[in-house]
Design an enzyme around this catalytic site. Sequence first.
Site, PDB file in Angstrom:
ATOM      1  N   LYS A   1      18.460  21.628 -35.447  1.00  0.00           N
ATOM      2  CA  LYS A   1      18.115  20.864 -36.655  1.00  0.00           C
ATOM      3  C   LYS A   1      17.909  19.378 -36.356  1.00  0.00           C
ATOM      4  CE  LYS A   1      20.134  23.964 -40.005  1.00  0.00           C
ATOM      5  NZ  LYS A   1      20.976  24.159 -41.173  1.00  0.00           N
TER       6      LYS A   1
ATOM      7  N   ASP B   1      18.351  22.502 -47.074  1.00  0.00           N
ATOM      8  CA  ASP B   1      19.785  22.818 -47.185  1.00  0.00           C
ATOM      9  C   ASP B   1      20.431  21.873 -48.197  1.00  0.00           C
ATOM     10  OD1 ASP B   1      19.917  24.790 -45.235  1.00  0.00           O
ATOM     11  OD2 ASP B   1      20.387  23.386 -43.619  1.00  0.00           O
TER      12      ASP B   1
HETATM   13  P1  NAP Z   1      27.920  22.277 -36.697  1.00  0.00           P
HETATM   14  O1  NAP Z   1      26.977  21.123 -36.639  1.00  0.00           O
HETATM   15  O2  NAP Z   1      28.258  22.982 -35.443  1.00  0.00           O
HETATM   16  O3  NAP Z   1      29.307  21.731 -37.332  1.00  0.00           O
HETATM   17  C1  NAP Z   1      30.448  22.517 -37.349  1.00  0.00           C
HETATM   18  C2  NAP Z   1      31.554  21.829 -38.135  1.00  0.00           C
HETATM   19  O4  NAP Z   1      32.652  22.730 -38.208  1.00  0.00           O
HETATM   20  C3  NAP Z   1      32.060  20.551 -37.491  1.00  0.00           C
HETATM   21  O5  NAP Z   1      32.408  19.634 -38.494  1.00  0.00           O
HETATM   22  C4  NAP Z   1      33.301  21.043 -36.737  1.00  0.00           C
HETATM   23  O6  NAP Z   1      34.279  20.052 -36.571  1.00  0.00           O
HETATM   24  C5  NAP Z   1      33.820  22.061 -37.723  1.00  0.00           C
HETATM   25  N1  NAP Z   1      34.717  23.015 -37.094  1.00  0.00           N
HETATM   26  C6  NAP Z   1      34.379  23.956 -36.167  1.00  0.00           C
HETATM   27  N2  NAP Z   1      35.479  24.664 -35.836  1.00  0.00           N
HETATM   28  C7  NAP Z   1      36.515  24.171 -36.563  1.00  0.00           C
HETATM   29  C8  NAP Z   1      37.886  24.511 -36.674  1.00  0.00           C
HETATM   30  N3  NAP Z   1      38.407  25.506 -35.945  1.00  0.00           N
HETATM   31  N4  NAP Z   1      38.638  23.814 -37.533  1.00  0.00           N
HETATM   32  C9  NAP Z   1      38.110  22.830 -38.264  1.00  0.00           C
HETATM   33  N5  NAP Z   1      36.824  22.463 -38.220  1.00  0.00           N
HETATM   34  C10 NAP Z   1      36.027  23.127 -37.363  1.00  0.00           C
HETATM   35  O7  NAP Z   1      27.432  23.378 -37.727  1.00  0.00           O
HETATM   36  P2  NAP Z   1      26.485  23.218 -39.014  1.00  0.00           P
HETATM   37  O8  NAP Z   1      25.065  23.399 -38.646  1.00  0.00           O
HETATM   38  O9  NAP Z   1      26.845  21.976 -39.728  1.00  0.00           O
HETATM   39  O10 NAP Z   1      26.882  24.525 -39.855  1.00  0.00           O
HETATM   40  C11 NAP Z   1      28.141  24.589 -40.486  1.00  0.00           C
HETATM   41  C12 NAP Z   1      28.211  25.812 -41.374  1.00  0.00           C
HETATM   42  O11 NAP Z   1      27.220  25.770 -42.373  1.00  0.00           O
HETATM   43  C13 NAP Z   1      27.991  27.131 -40.624  1.00  0.00           C
HETATM   44  O12 NAP Z   1      29.130  27.926 -40.824  1.00  0.00           O
HETATM   45  C14 NAP Z   1      26.809  27.787 -41.293  1.00  0.00           C
HETATM   46  O13 NAP Z   1      27.037  29.165 -41.527  1.00  0.00           O
HETATM   47  C15 NAP Z   1      26.723  27.080 -42.612  1.00  0.00           C
HETATM   48  N6  NAP Z   1      25.333  27.008 -43.109  1.00  0.00           N
HETATM   49  C16 NAP Z   1      25.042  27.635 -44.269  1.00  0.00           C
HETATM   50  C17 NAP Z   1      23.769  27.567 -44.785  1.00  0.00           C
HETATM   51  C18 NAP Z   1      23.439  28.273 -46.065  1.00  0.00           C
HETATM   52  O14 NAP Z   1      22.289  28.292 -46.433  1.00  0.00           O
HETATM   53  N7  NAP Z   1      24.412  28.824 -46.762  1.00  0.00           N
HETATM   54  C19 NAP Z   1      22.769  26.852 -44.124  1.00  0.00           C
HETATM   55  C20 NAP Z   1      23.101  26.228 -42.927  1.00  0.00           C
HETATM   56  C21 NAP Z   1      24.385  26.309 -42.436  1.00  0.00           C
HETATM   57  P3  NAP Z   1      34.307  19.129 -35.245  1.00  0.00           P
HETATM   58  O15 NAP Z   1      33.375  17.993 -35.496  1.00  0.00           O
HETATM   59  O16 NAP Z   1      35.734  18.722 -35.154  1.00  0.00           O
HETATM   60  O17 NAP Z   1      33.867  20.005 -34.111  1.00  0.00           O
END
Ligand code: NAP
Length: 543
Positions: A319, A365
Amino acid sequence: MPTLVCVSILVETVERASADAVLAGEHGADLVEYRIDELFSSLDDLPEVLRLVEHSPLPCIVTCRPTWEGGEYDGDEDQRVAMFEKLGTSDRPPQYIDVELAAYTRSANERMKIDLAVDHATQQRDLYTRLVLSTHDFSGRPTDLTRRVLRMQDEPAAAVHKVAFRARSLRDNLELFDLLAESPKPMVALAMGEHGLISRILAPKFGGFLTFATLRDHSATAPGQPTLADLLGVYRFGEIGRQTKVFGIVGWPVGHSQSPRIHNAGFAEVGFDGVYVPLPVAAGDDPETSYASFKATLLELVEHPRLDFSGCSVTLPHKENLVRLAREQGWPLDAVSAASGSANTLVVERDDRGGVASARVVNTDAAAAVGALARALGSVPGKRVVVLGAGGVARAIAFALAEAGAKVTVTNRTPERAAQLVADINAAHPDAANVLSWDARETTTTEAFVNCTSVGMQGGPAPEESALGAAAFAHLPRGTVLLETVYAPVRTRLLSMAQDAGWRTIDGVEMFVEQGAKQFELWTQRPAPREQFACLVRDALNG
Ligand code: NAP
């Protein structure tokens, strides 16, 4: 002539293969390929092969792939060639035999026997076998690909040319599309492996002679074959033509994405001539290498003169790469993408000659999340919203909330990322955001939470856990709003706890459907069938 759908069957017994061929016909296949590598070991087995062909419910290709070309046959080559000769000159010859270019050109004797199998005498009885001359490479694109194709073109006996090799990246497919489009004879040009799926789905767009499909998930005879059900049902293979616009989802991995399901069904529903395919772009640990591969692939897709590539969804981990590329290319970005540095949608408009008229980048999003929160909260301006997480989705949603006038609080396991996000938001919208320590998230007071962490996600870092513990539900009132962005599984632990506490919840499917609907509308200029999208996603995720 429309591109045929061929189900390839690895023959163990004539009875089982015949039953599978019947099933293939019932489910829409035009022909079957019998891979007799294991059935045939010497001419003693010829009666079984003849019986197989005789009882075939569909026109068939007979292939006995030797081990030296990636198959299972390790018997005598003379016996194999003699079998083809006898098949072709039998009373019930198969419609096609597949013989490897290397075998056909190896000796005058072998060539003569194959020619006999497809010769004029049998044609006069109106029962004739055509020769599929084939070449395969299971390791990658053969360095002498062009030479192999030219050698096939020099063989008048070949009715169909077939080239198959393992794709190392999406770009390998584009060369195959060009080969198909320029072929003087009917041609099959397929890339194997997960990077090659688009060569199988998009064959009709380039006039391919056939594509292979498999009856069952585990019965593929080459890596990357789609199931017949997915090819015809999800990708609407029969509707793909030369004018069809191509869309897809770029990410790594993308195999389990629900986006192809919704967008292809949507195109059918509104009568739009488009197809939406998985577009895997590998990413490793080094962000610069990942960006380089994303950039090279996306630019080739956009610039390919025959592909009619008209846009894509972009998901993890690309992204941010999409925004970087847009900046480099001078493609316009919408406000949230520009501010947050993260985007999920590319829209490409093409001119009448297939050139690129314009390209722009949007983040749907964020709009989907803010729209859902606005409905749940009544309105967003002045409302306090706590964003859990500071990754790509958190950035986009937090920026969009600040832009919409919410008071945004960001909390993240890694505090530096939360602080950076808040600083970036406040630089654009002074005092719109503040940081909260991760430990304090459950005792804070707020009207809404948005979970943007991957906690609770199937296959994620903590699939069984919840980003909020019991303390949050103990002190905040019923009616507090929770937007859960995780949608696989639909019912995360966090969502269940919030529902049990009487909170007003929005699940990840609602957001997923809305972000997809907004993309669909940008690409097609038609209203998206949201209810259909939601049913498809919920069925797939619950089923
Ligand atoms: P990302 O950039 O990898 O960010 C992941 C986030 O989760 C970071 O803030 C990370 O914290 C945190 N995290 C990971 N493991 C953790 C843990 N064990 N405890 C606490 N925090 C933790 O991912 P992203 O692209 O933002 O996506 C995040 C979520 O959004 C995904 O689960 C995805 O399924 C969802 N999503 C949904 C849609 C929809 O349409 N519904 C669309 C896009 C994404 P740190 O910074 O500390 O690593």
